[in-house]
Design an enzyme around this catalytic site. Sequence first.
Site: not given
Length: 686
Positions: A524, A588
């Site tokens: 995030e 990621d």
Amino acid sequence: MSSTTTFSRLALATLGLGGLAATTAFGPPTKPTPPQQGVGINLANIDQSVSPCEDFYHYANGNWIKNNPVPAAETRWGAFNELQDRNIAVEKGILVKAAADRSAKAGTNEQKVGDFYAAAMDTMAIESAGLKYLQPRLDKIAGLKSLGEIQQYMADPKSYGTGWYSFGVRQDSKNSTQYAVSMGQGGLGLGDRDYYLKEDGRSKGIRAAYKTYMTSVFQMLGDAPSLAATNADAVLALETKMAQASRGRVDLRDRIKNYNKTTVAQAAKDYPSLNIPLVLKDSGLSGAQDIIVGQPEYLAAASNLMASTPIADQRQYFRWHLVEGVTSALPKAYGDASFRFQQVLTGAKQQQPRWKRALRATDGALGEAFGQLYVDQAFSPASKAKAKEMVENLRKAYGERIMATDWMSADTKKEAIQKLNAFAVKIGYPDKWKDYSKLKINRTSALQNLFATSEWRTEDNLKKFGKPIDRGEWGMTPPTVNAYYNSSMNEIVFPAGILQPPFYDPKADDAVNYGGIGAVIGHEMTHGFDDQGRRSDAKGNLRDWWTKEDNEKFTAKADMVGKQYDAFSPLDSVHVNGKLTMGENLADIGGLTIAYQAFQKTAEAKAGKKIDGFTPNQRFFLGFAQIWRANQRPEAMRQQIQTDPHSPGQYRTNGPLMNMPEFYEAFGCKDGNKMVRATADRSRIW
Ligand SMILES: [Zn+2]
């Protein structure tokens, strides 16, 4: 309406692909397996016949994948679903109790939650009501005779699932202290333009199934078979024209191109048939001077289409969208027709049990009304404290990595650090719960409840205009197994639902938790610096704070990641779309790198003591890989590849690891192994 980037949409799985030759088994445990000592990683999930250096995803999860086929009512099944099922069990307990309690005072959250769930479960009442509660809305549509009346219908905030375009109030991405009116493309029943326009077998099959679905619904509404088919054709033809004017998903990601502020007067002139002044007036937004238009060429086309499409065809379009949005609260035949269509799209074999659908609907409608009860049962203050601590550890690690990059200039670094330090953090549940006092819910009609919820939500959105930004608002309910970054708020948000095993386990070692929730937190945070997130600043405003040179270097690195993922192919002739998944892939890769850096600071990582034969770093990577374990139906996989910005789970695991020398080292991987990219082909941004 806010532009958020989520961790997943439960769209994270993969098929257990064969084809990779079994190679030398790597490392402990050797057979016979000694009893497991560590917590958080299930050693029985590991497939020793796969080398971690050839395919780490299938090494870490292979046995789980073999032993956990997708249940009949699901389209994918993995660690996210297992956790979600545990949360659902808690929610079910709350809802069943609320539904049984007939003494709750009218107007309280308890009454609303209990009645909403009870009405959604009451199939007898739904069958006997038939179309009774729908009919007034059908009659209204049947009465539309002119363009003016259609404009009036579209302008009414009470029109449910209307179509044609999207409309609402949201944070102005270039002036994040203000709400703005926003308008853009929308109104496609199939959700994605490509389903209308592509000529491959699957797309054609989906269109055919969609037409069958519409035809059967029109017949149930009373049309003779031939008329029903004609009406379905008319809707499909109109939506195909709308699709032709719509942007594709890759183009929709571009935040600059999808921000086109214009004056109300200009918009009224540019899109005359949409009658924007009337829409604003009926929405209580007459005070608006400007509109942020997402896709001007779409609104222009919609304006032309609305004027040129026969009124009779538009009536069918509205009729279809009214019914299609509420099949769950109509007699069983409607839900069955909807499911037959879903089967083609996702491959599901069985409909989900009614209680699960009713539970999901209640969570969607009133999630914060019983969120407090969920949190009391399933979330501890200790979990919140630990998550906060990890966020701060990752923030520190991120700062170090930004300062250590060799490609970014001092000026850009300064802005990046400011942005990092400004991230707002929300963990667990809202400080202030949503106020549902104006929402009326009854036990009589599930359908009325759906309409009431929709109207309340619209009202709740529209009334924000002109008010200060509500920074306490949440975009997910507490039991949700997911997380998000919101760029206009510059905030990262982690609902209570995801702060549990396998993501976070208070009994597990730091390695597992940093590989799990640590990687989620890093993911995030990295959205704030992905190819789109990086375009806004510490205050959440779209503003270019990058030097020209740094901008070019970033883009070159991101393009490299795009090519890496373009090459991934989960099914024959199906390739991941590197451009569509760019932001998620960058998140990621960056997220795992930052989590690893933060983990290295822990006493456990420094001590290097093995658990169950694995070093702390090995356990970190195993913990990461296991959150992505999943099986998925091929139809659902194809749907994900076409429409979801997240890559399938096996690439969310192997993709980042293939770029990380720290991973090669942890497992002793060498040049020539599949998991090892040549130095020149590796991407490292952070
Ligand atoms: Zn994400």
